[in-house]
Design a protein around this motif. Structure first.
Motif, short mmCIF file in Angstrom:
data_model
loop_
_atom_site.label_atom_id
_atom_site.label_comp_id
_atom_site.label_asym_id
_atom_site.label_seq_id
_atom_site.Cartn_x
_atom_site.Cartn_y
_atom_site.Cartn_z
N GLU A 177 -14.15 -19.29 43.81
CA GLU A 177 -14.26 -18.78 42.45
C GLU A 177 -14.63 -17.31 42.49
O GLU A 177 -15.13 -16.81 43.50
CB GLU A 177 -15.29 -19.58 41.64
CG GLU A 177 -16.71 -19.51 42.16
CD GLU A 177 -17.67 -20.29 41.30
OE1 GLU A 177 -17.20 -21.07 40.45
OE2 GLU A 177 -18.90 -20.13 41.47
N TRP A 178 -14.34 -16.62 41.41
CA TRP A 178 -14.54 -15.19 41.35
C TRP A 178 -15.31 -14.84 40.07
O TRP A 178 -15.16 -15.51 39.04
CB TRP A 178 -13.21 -14.47 41.34
CG TRP A 178 -12.37 -14.68 42.58
CD1 TRP A 178 -12.29 -13.86 43.66
CD2 TRP A 178 -11.51 -15.80 42.85
NE1 TRP A 178 -11.42 -14.38 44.59
CE2 TRP A 178 -10.92 -15.58 44.12
CE3 TRP A 178 -11.15 -16.95 42.16
CZ2 TRP A 178 -10.02 -16.46 44.71
CZ3 TRP A 178 -10.26 -17.84 42.73
CH2 TRP A 178 -9.71 -17.60 43.99
N SER A 179 -16.07 -13.78 40.12
CA SER A 179 -16.81 -13.33 38.95
C SER A 179 -15.85 -12.65 37.98
O SER A 179 -14.74 -12.25 38.34
CB SER A 179 -17.91 -12.35 39.34
OG SER A 179 -17.35 -11.12 39.78
N ILE A 180 -16.30 -12.48 36.75
CA ILE A 180 -15.45 -11.86 35.74
C ILE A 180 -15.11 -10.42 36.12
O ILE A 180 -13.99 -9.95 35.88
CB ILE A 180 -16.13 -11.92 34.35
CG1 ILE A 180 -15.16 -11.45 33.25
CG2 ILE A 180 -17.42 -11.10 34.32
CD1 ILE A 180 -15.69 -11.70 31.86
N GLU B 160 -10.91 -20.06 29.36
CA GLU B 160 -12.32 -20.42 29.49
C GLU B 160 -12.75 -20.22 30.94
O GLU B 160 -12.00 -20.52 31.88
CB GLU B 160 -12.54 -21.87 29.09
CG GLU B 160 -12.21 -22.17 27.64
CD GLU B 160 -13.17 -21.52 26.67
OE1 GLU B 160 -14.28 -21.15 27.11
OE2 GLU B 160 -12.81 -21.35 25.49
N PRO B 161 -13.97 -19.72 31.19
CA PRO B 161 -14.46 -19.62 32.57
C PRO B 161 -14.69 -21.02 33.14
O PRO B 161 -14.95 -21.97 32.39
CB PRO B 161 -15.78 -18.86 32.41
CG PRO B 161 -16.21 -19.14 31.01
CD PRO B 161 -14.95 -19.23 30.20
N SER B 162 -14.55 -21.15 34.45
CA SER B 162 -14.77 -22.47 35.05
C SER B 162 -16.25 -22.84 35.01
O SER B 162 -16.62 -24.01 34.97
CB SER B 162 -14.26 -22.47 36.50
OG SER B 162 -14.82 -21.38 37.22
N ARG B 163 -17.10 -21.82 35.00
CA ARG B 163 -18.53 -22.07 34.80
C ARG B 163 -19.22 -20.77 34.42
O ARG B 163 -18.67 -19.68 34.61
CB ARG B 163 -19.18 -22.65 36.06
CG ARG B 163 -19.38 -21.67 37.20
CD ARG B 163 -20.09 -22.31 38.38
NE ARG B 163 -20.25 -21.37 39.48
CZ ARG B 163 -21.33 -20.58 39.63
NH1 ARG B 163 -22.31 -20.63 38.75
NH2 ARG B 163 -21.41 -19.75 40.66
N ILE B 164 -20.41 -20.91 33.85
CA ILE B 164 -21.23 -19.76 33.51
C ILE B 164 -22.53 -19.89 34.30
O ILE B 164 -23.23 -20.90 34.21
CB ILE B 164 -21.53 -19.69 32.01
CG1 ILE B 164 -20.21 -19.54 31.23
CG2 ILE B 164 -22.46 -18.53 31.69
CD1 ILE B 164 -20.38 -19.48 29.73
N GLY B 165 -22.85 -18.88 35.11
CA GLY B 165 -24.03 -18.93 35.97
C GLY B 165 -25.32 -18.82 35.18
O GLY B 165 -25.34 -18.51 33.98
N ALA B 166 -26.42 -19.07 35.88
CA ALA B 166 -27.74 -18.99 35.25
C ALA B 166 -28.03 -17.60 34.73
O ALA B 166 -28.80 -17.42 33.77
CB ALA B 166 -28.80 -19.40 36.27
N ASN B 167 -27.39 -16.61 35.35
CA ASN B 167 -27.57 -15.22 34.91
C ASN B 167 -26.66 -14.85 33.74
O ASN B 167 -26.65 -13.70 33.29
CB ASN B 167 -27.32 -14.27 36.08
CG ASN B 167 -25.95 -14.51 36.73
OD1 ASN B 167 -25.15 -15.29 36.23
ND2 ASN B 167 -25.71 -13.85 37.86
N GLY B 168 -25.86 -15.83 33.27
CA GLY B 168 -24.96 -15.58 32.15
C GLY B 168 -23.61 -15.05 32.55
O GLY B 168 -22.72 -14.85 31.71
#
Length: 246
Positions: A2-5, A29-37
């Motif tokens: 996976e890659w960041s935005i 849609e993002p595959s996930r949103i990290g704890a840092n947003g």
């Protein structure tokens, strides 16, 4: 993987803001949103973004892209369609490049120009199978005979007339004019008159053609290059005109 935005934006030649906008529109849609947003995208998201960017290159608006993506669940089939369209566009542009080079060479050297050379890559004969399928063999042969009967100046005038109509539709779309307004209906009347040069348009023909301008990315691109939403305005304007006058 996976890659960041930020990584995806850089690799795709776009911006994080654009990717977030696609997410807000329900396109990506993002595959996930990290704890840092931070938003992260997996391989499936990358493929979907590629499809979105391809459709944007073809001139589709974001609402139209949403409709296409919703209707194409088979990713492989959708990519094959994209590939076929890109290959058609590459072939067409290649012919136009050769045509312009030939025109430039002959113009600079004072040589006689041939209409077939000047307009190679601009003619409609590559749509033979499609026109035959949509409206019948007779319709294609009638249009083809008419086109081949024109001289260079007549062909240029026919192309420029359509281009002017498209530009006026684009200006109306940018100005926010309604499809049933007097100004837009006047353009629709010109469009139907332009169609009448090669055929006798029926109500069903005009309405169907308008729909095709939105459903077929090639036609959407040609109209929406004058302003996003132009193809939709043309479709709606032709439908109104056909209902009122045909």
């Amino acid at each position: 993987m996976e890659w960041s935005i930020q990584e995806i934006a850089k690799k795709a030649g776009t911006t994080s803001r654009t990717l977030r906008h696609y997410g807000e529109r329900g396109l990506l849609e993002p595959s996930r949103i990290g704890a840092n947003g931070y938003r992260y995208y997996d391989q499936a998201a990358l493929v979907r973004l590629q499809r979105i960017l391809l459709l944007r290159e073809l001139g589709l608006s974001l609402p139209a892209i949403a409709e296409v993506l919703a209707g194409q669940r088979d990713t492989s089939a959708a990519l094959r369609t994209h590939l076929a369209l890109l290959e058609q566009e590459r072939e067409r542009i290649g012919r136009q490049i050769v045509s312009v080079r030939t025109t430039l060479h002959k113009t600079e050297n004072g040589e006689e120009l041939m209409a077939d050379e000047v307009f190679d890559g601009f003619d409609h004969t590559r749509y033979e199978e499609e026109v035959t399928h949509r409206w019948g063999r007779e319709a294609y042969e009638q249009g083809d005979r008419w086109w081949r009967s024109l001289d260079e100046e007549q062909k240029r005038a026919f192309i420029e007339e359509q281009a002017g109509i498209a530009r006026d539709f684009g200006r109306a779309a940018r100005d926010g004019l309604a499809a049933d307004s007097d100004e837009v209906q006047a353009i629709a009347r010109r469009h139907v008159a332009w169609l009448s040069t090669t055929t006798t348009p029926t109500k069903e023909y005009v309405v169907g053609l308008g729909r095709m301008y939105v459903d077929d990315p090639r036609f959407t691109k040609n109209y929406d290059k004058h302003g996003e939403g132009t193809a939709i305005l043309v479709r709606d304007a032709l439908a109104v005109y056909a209902e009122r006058n045909m």
